[in-house]
Scaffold this motif. Sequence first.
Motif, PDB file in Angstrom:
ATOM      1  N   CYS A 103       0.931  -1.239   0.037  1.00 22.96           N
ATOM      2  CA  CYS A 103      -0.080  -0.128   0.023  1.00 22.96           C
ATOM      3  C   CYS A 103       1.009   1.148   0.086  1.00 22.96           C
ATOM      4  O   CYS A 103       1.454   1.610   1.096  1.00 22.96           O
ATOM      5  CB  CYS A 103      -0.760   0.099   1.232  1.00 22.96           C
TER       6      CYS A 103
ATOM      7  N   GLY B 153      -1.339   6.254  -1.897  1.00 22.88           N
ATOM      8  CA  GLY B 153      -2.778   5.363  -1.877  1.00 22.88           C
ATOM      9  C   GLY B 153      -3.242   5.538  -0.595  1.00 22.88           C
ATOM     10  O   GLY B 153      -4.269   5.849  -0.269  1.00 22.88           O
TER      11      GLY B 153
ATOM     12  N   ASP C 295     -10.944   4.365  -9.564  1.00 19.16           N
ATOM     13  CA  ASP C 295      -9.900   4.680  -9.175  1.00 19.16           C
ATOM     14  C   ASP C 295      -8.850   4.201 -10.254  1.00 19.16           C
ATOM     15  O   ASP C 295      -8.840   2.840 -10.453  1.00 19.16           O
ATOM     16  CB  ASP C 295      -9.610   3.941  -7.836  1.00 19.16           C
TER      17      ASP C 295
ATOM     18  N   SER D 231      -5.389   0.965  -9.525  1.00 23.27           N
ATOM     19  CA  SER D 231      -5.903   0.848  -8.249  1.00 23.27           C
ATOM     20  C   SER D 231      -5.111  -0.051  -7.405  1.00 23.27           C
ATOM     21  O   SER D 231      -5.056   0.142  -6.231  1.00 23.27           O
ATOM     22  CB  SER D 231      -7.238   0.310  -7.944  1.00 23.27           C
TER      23      SER D 231
ATOM     24  N   VAL E 174      -7.982   3.038  -2.352  1.00 21.28           N
ATOM     25  CA  VAL E 174      -8.755   4.101  -2.660  1.00 21.28           C
ATOM     26  C   VAL E 174     -10.185   3.753  -2.934  1.00 21.28           C
ATOM     27  O   VAL E 174     -11.033   4.297  -2.835  1.00 21.28           O
ATOM     28  CB  VAL E 174      -8.033   4.899  -3.806  1.00 21.28           C
TER      29      VAL E 174
END
Length: 217
Positions: free
Chosen positions: A62, A66, A87, A90, A95
């Motif tokens: 992550c 983000g 998004d 992604s 998100v």
Amino acid sequence: MWTQRLNHHLRQTLARGRVAVSHPAGCPRIALYLFDPGVLEGPLSHEEAQAVVAEPAYWSFCWASGQVLAQWILDNPHWVAGKRVLDFGSGSGVVAVASALAGARQAIACDTDPAALDAARANAELNGVEIGLCDDWDNRPAGLDVVTAADVLYDPENRPLLGVFRESAGRVLLADSRMKVLGDDGYRKQTTIEARTWPDLHEFEEFNRVRIYLAGE
């Protein structure tokens, strides 16, 4: 089921890789299946390092932008509530999940990597929400109200996306830690927030400062 499926994807890149559920420090409300650094009892072998570089499993981390964008949406749900949100790029889907949690009429994760779409769907289920999936920007549904994107401008060839996003939806929410100046007057900087990729990749400090931009109303 999802753990096994995502582990299978991850092991195409890293033979001893596995995922575990964690809560990124930058958006702790959201749980995600992410790379488990506990499997690395020592440095990567040359072959492992080459595989990671050749086919990086972006979805299994992550990234700072983000996290920041997801948390900003959770803190400011009016930007997506009741809207159809896509998004772009992604990755883990963080998100898109945040948009769904914030009350989006529909949240769509768009990524060309099938493993990323599996991760986005798994992470949506993990957080008790539903999201749509889109396997290519050119296959996006009509009638988008909001486009979101985090750290997609690292490649100079992606810069024209700034204009493409604005033409595709009435509102664009963009988070970026790579470019200090976007070069597009249609975007207005909203804030700068510090965060680290989760699990931490010990990136340069400059990449931990995330700027959020808004285009449209």
